[in-house]
Design an enzyme around this catalytic site. Structure first.
Site, PDB file in Angstrom:
ATOM      1  N   GLY A  85       0.826  -1.209   0.000  1.00 57.11           N
ATOM      2  CA  GLY A  85       0.000   0.000   0.000  1.00 57.11           C
ATOM      3  C   GLY A  85       0.848   1.242   0.000  1.00 57.11           C
ATOM      4  O   GLY A  85       2.071   1.182   0.156  1.00 57.11           O
ATOM      5  N   PRO A  86       0.226   2.393  -0.181  1.00 58.06           N
ATOM      6  CA  PRO A  86       0.975   3.656  -0.223  1.00 58.06           C
ATOM      7  C   PRO A  86       1.572   3.993   1.138  1.00 58.06           C
ATOM      8  O   PRO A  86       1.187   3.406   2.166  1.00 58.06           O
ATOM      9  CB  PRO A  86      -0.083   4.679  -0.651  1.00 58.06           C
ATOM     10  CG  PRO A  86      -1.388   4.052  -0.299  1.00 58.06           C
ATOM     11  CD  PRO A  86      -1.212   2.577  -0.412  1.00 58.06           C
ATOM     12  N   PRO A  87       2.500   4.941   1.176  1.00 56.16           N
ATOM     13  CA  PRO A  87       3.113   5.319   2.458  1.00 56.16           C
ATOM     14  C   PRO A  87       2.086   5.920   3.415  1.00 56.16           C
ATOM     15  O   PRO A  87       1.145   6.594   2.996  1.00 56.16           O
ATOM     16  CB  PRO A  87       4.156   6.382   2.052  1.00 56.16           C
ATOM     17  CG  PRO A  87       4.393   6.183   0.596  1.00 56.16           C
ATOM     18  CD  PRO A  87       3.116   5.662   0.039  1.00 56.16           C
ATOM     19  N   GLY A  88       2.302   5.657   4.702  1.00 56.93           N
ATOM     20  CA  GLY A  88       1.498   6.307   5.733  1.00 56.93           C
ATOM     21  C   GLY A  88       0.193   5.636   6.065  1.00 56.93           C
ATOM     22  O   GLY A  88      -0.615   6.202   6.801  1.00 56.93           O
ATOM     23  N   VAL A  89      -0.075   4.409   5.545  1.00 56.95           N
ATOM     24  CA  VAL A  89      -1.347   3.750   5.850  1.00 56.95           C
ATOM     25  C   VAL A  89      -1.228   2.808   7.047  1.00 56.95           C
ATOM     26  O   VAL A  89      -2.208   2.179   7.429  1.00 56.95           O
ATOM     27  CB  VAL A  89      -1.892   2.989   4.619  1.00 56.95           C
ATOM     28  CG1 VAL A  89      -2.231   3.939   3.502  1.00 56.95           C
ATOM     29  CG2 VAL A  89      -0.897   1.933   4.143  1.00 56.95           C
ATOM     30  N   GLY A  90      -0.029   2.684   7.632  1.00 54.59           N
ATOM     31  CA  GLY A  90       0.122   1.908   8.862  1.00 54.59           C
ATOM     32  C   GLY A  90       0.653   0.509   8.669  1.00 54.59           C
ATOM     33  O   GLY A  90       0.448  -0.358   9.529  1.00 54.59           O
ATOM     34  N   LYS A  91       1.373   0.254   7.567  1.00 55.05           N
ATOM     35  CA  LYS A  91       1.878  -1.106   7.313  1.00 55.05           C
ATOM     36  C   LYS A  91       2.894  -1.528   8.371  1.00 55.05           C
ATOM     37  O   LYS A  91       2.826  -2.627   8.918  1.00 55.05           O
ATOM     38  CB  LYS A  91       2.535  -1.162   5.923  1.00 55.05           C
ATOM     39  CG  LYS A  91       1.611  -0.812   4.778  1.00 55.05           C
ATOM     40  CD  LYS A  91       2.278  -1.000   3.429  1.00 55.05           C
ATOM     41  CE  LYS A  91       3.459  -0.069   3.224  1.00 55.05           C
ATOM     42  NZ  LYS A  91       3.071   1.339   3.189  1.00 55.05           N
ATOM     43  N   THR A  92       3.865  -0.642   8.634  1.00 50.18           N
ATOM     44  CA  THR A  92       4.943  -0.998   9.570  1.00 50.18           C
ATOM     45  C   THR A  92       4.436  -1.081  11.004  1.00 50.18           C
ATOM     46  O   THR A  92       4.751  -2.023  11.739  1.00 50.18           O
ATOM     47  CB  THR A  92       6.080   0.032   9.466  1.00 50.18           C
ATOM     48  OG1 THR A  92       6.507   0.126   8.106  1.00 50.18           O
ATOM     49  CG2 THR A  92       7.255  -0.380  10.323  1.00 50.18           C
ATOM     50  N   SER A 109      -4.140   4.007 -18.784  1.00 54.36           N
ATOM     51  CA  SER A 109      -5.485   4.142 -18.214  1.00 54.36           C
ATOM     52  C   SER A 109      -6.167   5.462 -18.546  1.00 54.36           C
ATOM     53  O   SER A 109      -7.347   5.641 -18.254  1.00 54.36           O
ATOM     54  CB  SER A 109      -5.432   3.957 -16.690  1.00 54.36           C
ATOM     55  OG  SER A 109      -4.657   4.972 -16.095  1.00 54.36           O
ATOM     56  N   LYS A 128      -7.876   4.651  -6.972  1.00 48.88           N
ATOM     57  CA  LYS A 128      -8.483   5.672  -7.826  1.00 48.88           C
ATOM     58  C   LYS A 128      -9.845   6.112  -7.301  1.00 48.88           C
ATOM     59  O   LYS A 128     -10.208   7.294  -7.366  1.00 48.88           O
ATOM     60  CB  LYS A 128      -8.603   5.131  -9.251  1.00 48.88           C
ATOM     61  CG  LYS A 128      -7.261   4.926  -9.954  1.00 48.88           C
ATOM     62  CD  LYS A 128      -7.430   4.288 -11.317  1.00 48.88           C
ATOM     63  CE  LYS A 128      -6.094   4.100 -12.009  1.00 48.88           C
ATOM     64  NZ  LYS A 128      -6.230   3.449 -13.329  1.00 48.88           N
TER      65      LYS A 128
END
Length: 820
Positions: free
Chosen positions: A392-399, A716, A759
């Site tokens: 996912g994109p940065p800052g979504v809480g993966k780590t 796209s 999107k």
């Protein structure tokens, strides 16, 4: 064969071995001898003796050993006759039977002093150089060479200038320095040099004894000017002196190191004896400590046997040896590793669910997967851990999610960043024989947490380097992240297999495009798309604001954020899929108020929208709110980026011209192809939308995508470009609050695209009401939670006719251009 060896050595003479102690000849030439030699005429015809390994200089006496039949016949005939011969060097010493073309043109007239018959059948002759000559013509080849020769044109006048005297003095001094610094050269050689009276003979004598190949010596003998020749000799001597000095320095250093090692060895032996008298030394205590640690280990028989074998090897080593410290370091790592040591999992599913919800809002899919794993683990205790990959994109809480999972399971937590890792040894370790060797980072981290079943976060797996000169880290990860292989993980340092199967590996990535396909196949991919506005507000309220208040030392009663303010921060001052920038903006506001608190100044505890403008500045993101449809040729598209979805505008402008197509906005090749494809399709089917086909030859088309500094690419935007072109040529309005995404073909088909969820989130942020997608993307929408798509109508199309029928209104724009 005519093979030479200098008179002052056994076979091959050089300046660092000028004289041999047993030499019979001492070649010194007086000034009178030199004058007499120079006054002699060079005979018109001479028998020519080819020399293979040396060059004879005037005045110099050397012994030569002849073995070729031609050379033996020549020496025998000359010794019976005038004893005068011509000596020339071969161009290639490897030629056994030279012809005329193999001989150098310039040589030296030589006088045979003496011949000796050797026991092996060879003949040794002692010759002295006289004058240089030049071969005019070879007149005879059998039984030996004869040639017509002429005097070599040279200036026999020796300069009497101070510069020349200094030059000759430098040559002599440097030669003497080399002799004195070379232990294999007798000191009598210095006496020989000091007793040479004439500069010409000194230069010839040194030339003959230079540590140089025959090609260099031949070039020296062909130099007619003595001053030029002396300068060349001085340059060669300078290099030779540097080599002698370097050899001397190396020998001194080696001797010093050996002396120090012997001294250290003696002291260590004495110290060892003293320590034994006092009751044992530190090395014994180190071995006992290793044995004590080993007794507490519950390792397998193979591991135990390996430890005992390596410990016995250490006991046999000399503690002062370099290998001792390497072996000791290896055993230290060995006993510190948590072999078959595991922490006990907390299998309370309700507790785990509560912890996951406390730490993170949303992310239901991931939470559900963790609870499923715990449920199966509760039923089957020896289950292999899953290998998950959060994308996912940065800052979504993966780590941070990895930390929560470790807390929910009551496991140790390890985070290892893989960003920029380009050496396979960082994962597999170095072989212990290398100086400074250590295990790989996987083993090092297990040693640190002292458990073999932690939650192991492999952060930024998409940024691992591929195959480099240092190995392929991605290939090493294939074994680590394969449940069927990682129970036998081999670390180069341990030289033993280690079981990683109980570790719960969690990888994170922003994109899978740079991850090796085989690596993707080994992981369970879980997508983390961006957050909706409502989710961001809840995350800010529950997590971000309390966290930042605590970090800045501000009490919750001293500062209040209401929902309207948080919403304004999200919509006006951030544009991201995650919440990282949102957290920074909240921190900026708290820092502003912390200043008033620290200075005991009055301030309003409730943050208002007016305060936001003062602290954060005017709203940074307003363009997406005002999507108007009063201009023909402007359509909203949807794009995917590594930081989430974005909306983009396709702008088409027409101007009188010759039908040229211009593309701007930093577009990639694929996007340019989409634009060309859309333009050609519209030209081919213009009559469907009442467009005069001649208009395409009379109007230039300019397609632009704003934010030109940002590179854009991908297929796209195909439907968006075609809609913008159709709107521009028909001057019809585009439906308001509408966005679209999809690839087109030359037949007008609309094909599916990726990144649909990201999107849609971008469209929601921009207040889009209608979204056009390919019919084949419908399955992607069905997988999205209904809360994500609430308030958005989806229209699925299969071809461009359906797109334009829906997207273009029958109403013309204000002040339309007359297209004809």
């Amino acid at each position: 064969m005519a093979q030479t060896s200098d008179i002052f050595m056994d076979t091959k003479f050089n300046l660092t071995e000028i004289l041999d102690a047993d030499t019979e000849f001492f070649p010194l030439l007086s000034s009178e001898d030199e004058e007499m030699m120079n006054s002699e005429d060079v005979p018109g015809d001479l028998p020519i003796l080819p020399l293979r390994n040396t060059v004879l200089f005037p005045g110099v006496v050397i012994p030569i050993t002849v073995g070729r039949d031609k050379s033996i016949n020549l020496i025998r005939d000359a010794y019976k006759g005038t004893k005068v011969i011509g000596v020339v060097a071969q161009k290639d010493a490897g030629i056994e039977d030279p012809v005329a073309e193999d001989l150098n043109k310039v040589g030296t007239v030589a006088r045979l002093i003496k011949t000796l018959q050797m026991p092996d059948g060879n003949t040794t002759a002692i010759i002295q150089g006289k004058k240089r000559f030049e071969i005019s013509e070879i007149t005879q080849q059998d039984p030996y060479f004869k040639a017509k020769v002429q005097n070599f044109e040279s200036d026999n006048v020796v300069p009497e200038t101070k510069e020349f005297q200094a030059l000759i003095s430098s040559v002599k001094d440097m030669a003497i320095q080399i002799i004195e610094k070379s232990p294999n050269i007798p000191t009598e050689a210095v006496f020989a040099l000091n007793n040479i009276e004439t500069p010409a003979f000194l230069v010839n004598f040194v030339c003959s004894n230079l540590n140089a190949d025959n090609t260099t010596k031949q070039k020296l003998i062909e130099i007619s000017d003595i001053e030029v020749r002396a300068n060349k000799v001085l340059a060669i001597l300078t290099k030779e002196l540097q080599m002698v000095n370097l050899k001397t320095d190396i020998q001194k250093k080696v001797k010093t190191d050996l002396d120090k090692q012997q001294r250290d060895y003696m002291l260590n032996q004495q110290l060892k004896t003293i320590q034994q008298e006092l009751g044992g030394g530190p090395h014994d205590s180190e071995i006992k400590e290793l044995e004590q640690k080993a007794k507490k280990k519950k390792w397998s028989r193979d591991v135990g046997d390996t430890f005992k074998s390596e410990l016995h090897k250490l006991q046999r080593m000399n503690p002062s040896a370099a290998e001792y410290s390497i072996q000791l370091n290896y055993l230290d790592v060995f006993v510190e590793l948590p072999w078959d040591e595991f922490t006990k999992d907390n299998l309370d599913l309700r507790r785990a669910d509560k912890i996951l919800n406390e730490d993170h809002y949303g992310l239901d899919k991931i939470k559900e997967r963790i609870i499923e794993y715990l449920a199966v683990l509760k039923l089957k205790n020896n289950m292999k851990a899953p290998i998950l990959c959060f994308v996912g994109p940065p800052g979504v809480g993966k780590t941070s999610l990895g930390k929560s999972i470790a807390r929910a399971l009551d496991r140790k937590y390890i985070r290892m960043s893989l960003g920029g890792v380009r050496d396979e040894a960082e994962l597999r370790g170095h072989r212990k024989t290398y100086i400074g060797a250590m295990p790989g980072r996987i083993i090092q981290n297990l040693k640190k947490v002292k458990a073999s079943n932690p939650v192991f976060m492999l952060d930024e797996i998409d940024k691992v380097s591929g195959n480099t000169y240092s190995g392929d880290p991605q290939a090493a990860l294939l074994e680590i992240l394969d449940p069927e292989q990682n129970n036998h993980f081999y670390d180069n340092f341990l030289e033993l297999e280690y079981d990683l199967s109980r570790i719960m590996f969690i990888a994170t990535a922003n994109t899978l495009s740079t991850v090796h396909p085989a690596l993707r196949d080994r992981m369970e991919i879980i997508d983390l798309s961006g957050y909706l506005l409502e989710e961001k507000l809840e995350i800010a309220k529950r997590h971000l604001v309390p966290k930042q208040l605590e970090e800045h030392g501000v009490k919750s009663s001293q500062l209040k954020f209401n929902k309207a303010v948080l919403e304004a921060i999200v919509e006006d001052h951030t544009r991201e899929a995650g919440v990282r920038l949102l957290e920074k903006q909240i921190a900026k506001i708290i820092r502003n108020r912390a200043k008033f608190i620290a200075m005991d100044e009055e301030f309003d505890a409730k943050i208002s929208k007016e305060d936001l403008n003062k602290i954060l500045g005017p709203p940074r993101f307003q363009k997406d709110r005002n999507i108007k449809n009063d201009i023909a040729g402007v359509v909203t598209g949807l794009a995917w980026t590594a930081v989430g979805g974005e909306i983009l505008f396709i702008e088409v402008s027409l101007s009188k011209g010759k039908g040229l197509l211009k593309l701007t906005g930093n577009l990639g090749d694929v996007m340019k192809e989409s634009a060309s494809l859309a333009y050609e399709y519209l030209k081919a089917h213009s009559m469907l939308w009442d467009i005069n086909p001649d208009a395409f030859d009379k109007w230039n088309v300019h397609i632009h995508i704003p934010e030109g500094a940002t590179p854009k690419d991908g297929p796209s935007a195909g439907v968006t470009m075609l809609t913008a072109l159709a709107s521009a040529f028909t001057q019809r309005k585009v439906r308001a609050r509408m966005a679209m995404t999809g690839e087109i073909t030359l037949r007008g088909k609309v094909t599916p695209v990726g990144g649909v969820k990201e999107k849609i989130l971008a469209a929601k942020r921009a207040k889009i009401k209608d979204i056009l997608l390919s019919k084949e993307n419908e399955k992607d929408i069905l997988e999205i939670d209904e809360s994500f798509i609430k308030g958005v109508d989806f229209h699925y199309v299969e071809n461009m006719t359906e797109v334009l029928d829906f997207a273009l209104l029958n109403e013309k724009v204000r002040n339309p251009i007359k297209i004809s």
